[in-house]
Scaffold this active site. Structure first.
Site, PDB file in Angstrom:
ATOM      1  N   LYS A  44       0.824  -1.218   0.000  1.00  0.00           N
ATOM      2  CA  LYS A  44       0.000   0.000   0.000  1.00  0.00           C
ATOM      3  C   LYS A  44       0.858   1.267   0.000  1.00  0.00           C
ATOM      4  O   LYS A  44       0.318   2.377   0.018  1.00  0.00           O
ATOM      5  CB  LYS A  44      -0.911   0.012   1.236  1.00  0.00           C
ATOM      6  CG  LYS A  44      -2.165  -0.849   1.096  1.00  0.00           C
ATOM      7  CD  LYS A  44      -3.176  -0.485   2.157  1.00  0.00           C
ATOM      8  CE  LYS A  44      -4.509  -1.182   1.971  1.00  0.00           C
ATOM      9  NZ  LYS A  44      -5.458  -0.836   3.035  1.00  0.00           N
ATOM     10  N   ARG A  98     -17.795  -0.065   6.791  1.00  0.00           N
ATOM     11  CA  ARG A  98     -18.239   1.265   6.375  1.00  0.00           C
ATOM     12  C   ARG A  98     -19.482   1.145   5.503  1.00  0.00           C
ATOM     13  O   ARG A  98     -20.579   1.183   5.978  1.00  0.00           O
ATOM     14  CB  ARG A  98     -17.104   1.998   5.645  1.00  0.00           C
ATOM     15  CG  ARG A  98     -16.142   2.647   6.606  1.00  0.00           C
ATOM     16  CD  ARG A  98     -14.884   3.080   5.936  1.00  0.00           C
ATOM     17  NE  ARG A  98     -14.103   1.919   5.536  1.00  0.00           N
ATOM     18  CZ  ARG A  98     -12.808   1.940   5.305  1.00  0.00           C
ATOM     19  NH1 ARG A  98     -12.149   3.072   5.394  1.00  0.00           N
ATOM     20  NH2 ARG A  98     -12.163   0.852   4.960  1.00  0.00           N
ATOM     21  N   SER A 136      -8.713   6.401   5.568  1.00  0.00           N
ATOM     22  CA  SER A 136      -7.328   6.918   5.613  1.00  0.00           C
ATOM     23  C   SER A 136      -6.881   7.418   4.236  1.00  0.00           C
ATOM     24  O   SER A 136      -6.230   8.458   4.117  1.00  0.00           O
ATOM     25  CB  SER A 136      -6.365   5.817   6.069  1.00  0.00           C
ATOM     26  OG  SER A 136      -6.687   5.377   7.355  1.00  0.00           O
TER      27      SER A 136
HETATM   28  P1  ADP Z   1      -7.143  -1.976   5.842  1.00  0.00           P
HETATM   29  O1  ADP Z   1      -5.756  -1.839   5.352  1.00  0.00           O
HETATM   30  O2  ADP Z   1      -7.524  -3.342   6.311  1.00  0.00           O
HETATM   31  O3  ADP Z   1      -8.198  -1.321   4.980  1.00  0.00           O
HETATM   32  P2  ADP Z   1      -7.599   0.202   7.617  1.00  0.00           P
HETATM   33  O4  ADP Z   1      -6.532   0.799   8.492  1.00  0.00           O
HETATM   34  O5  ADP Z   1      -8.047   1.035   6.520  1.00  0.00           O
HETATM   35  O6  ADP Z   1      -7.076  -1.192   7.191  1.00  0.00           O
HETATM   36  O7  ADP Z   1      -8.875  -0.189   8.476  1.00  0.00           O
HETATM   37  C1  ADP Z   1      -8.852  -1.144   9.488  1.00  0.00           C
HETATM   38  C2  ADP Z   1     -10.251  -1.550   9.830  1.00  0.00           C
HETATM   39  O8  ADP Z   1     -11.010  -0.415  10.237  1.00  0.00           O
HETATM   40  C3  ADP Z   1     -11.031  -2.167   8.683  1.00  0.00           C
HETATM   41  O9  ADP Z   1     -11.894  -3.151   9.220  1.00  0.00           O
HETATM   42  C4  ADP Z   1     -11.845  -1.013   8.146  1.00  0.00           C
HETATM   43  O10 ADP Z   1     -13.024  -1.451   7.506  1.00  0.00           O
HETATM   44  C5  ADP Z   1     -12.169  -0.288   9.438  1.00  0.00           C
HETATM   45  N1  ADP Z   1     -12.457   1.134   9.237  1.00  0.00           N
HETATM   46  C6  ADP Z   1     -11.654   2.070   8.727  1.00  0.00           C
HETATM   47  N2  ADP Z   1     -12.270   3.265   8.689  1.00  0.00           N
HETATM   48  C7  ADP Z   1     -13.510   3.072   9.201  1.00  0.00           C
HETATM   49  C8  ADP Z   1     -14.659   3.912   9.430  1.00  0.00           C
HETATM   50  N3  ADP Z   1     -14.651   5.202   9.094  1.00  0.00           N
HETATM   51  N4  ADP Z   1     -15.770   3.355   9.969  1.00  0.00           N
HETATM   52  C9  ADP Z   1     -15.792   2.038  10.276  1.00  0.00           C
HETATM   53  N5  ADP Z   1     -14.760   1.189  10.094  1.00  0.00           N
HETATM   54  C10 ADP Z   1     -13.632   1.694   9.559  1.00  0.00           C
END
Ligand code: ADP
Length: 169
Positions: A44, A98, A136
């Site tokens: 990533k 989400r 993110s």
């Molecule tokens: P990944 O690399 O697995 O996408 P992230 O750091 O983006 O990891 O997210 C980790 C977890 O948090 C995942 O389960 C993602 O769906 C959840 N997540 C991220 N942002 C949100 C949000 N705004 N609301 C709910 N869950 C979220």
């Protein structure tokens, strides 16, 4: 006394957002110990180094853990999620959902994980609607174009993202 219930919340956390923190807060109500797994995820091309992401997640979750009386450990990992979960003695894996977009991927991953280890449950939590759309990736994009990211991440994280983005351009 019953054994402590351990949860794992995995992610890249590049950077940790108010959405992640809301899921963590909710997850703390389900477990006695929460291990937040910070994935290396070189594919990533993260903005923040692994060490930086671990340190920031530790800093931003410390008070949440203290307030809930739950131990939080922030641990880096670079292996199959199920292996990591087994290694830290997890009973449940916590994921945030989400929108429908997350569902397809999570559905497949959970189905495969159940075949690898049927004893570890995956639990899906929804963030408060005001945090649900935060991602993110979009936080970084907004910052790169000079937009205001204050509504999406904690104050210090917003400053760190802006500094990092500026140093990269
Ligand atoms: P990944 O690399 O697995 O996408 P992230 O750091 O983006 O990891 O997210 C980790 C977890 O948090 C995942 O389960 C993602 O769906 C959840 N997540 C991220 N942002 C949100 C949000 N705004 N609301 C709910 N869950 C979220």
């Amino acid at each position: 006394m019953a054994r402590d219930r351990v949860g794992v919340y995995p992610g890249t956390f590049d950077p940790v957002t108010n959405g992640h923190l809301d899921i963590i807060k909710r997850g703390l109500g389900l477990v006695d110990k929460l291990v937040i797994g910070v994935a290396t995820n070189p594919s990533k091309d993260p903005l923040f180094s692994l060490e930086e992401r671990v340190a920031v997640v530790e800093r931003e979750t410390r008070t949440l853990g203290e307030n809930a009386g739950v131990t939080i450990e922030v641990v880096q990992f670079d292996e199959l999620l199920m292996k990591f979960a087994e290694r830290v003695g997890a009973d449940i894996i916590i994921r945030g959902l989400r929108a429908v977009a997350d569902f397809e991927y999570e559905f497949q991953m959970t189905g495969m994980n159940y075949q690898i280890n049927p004893d570890i449950e995956t639990v899906f939590l929804m963030a408060d609607p005001k945090y649900q759309t935060i991602a993110s990736r979009l936080v970084k994009e907004v910052a790169m174009y000079g937009g205001n990211i204050a509504p999406f991440v904690p104050g210090r994280v917003a400053e760190e993202v802006v500094t990092k983005v500026q140093s990269r351009t």
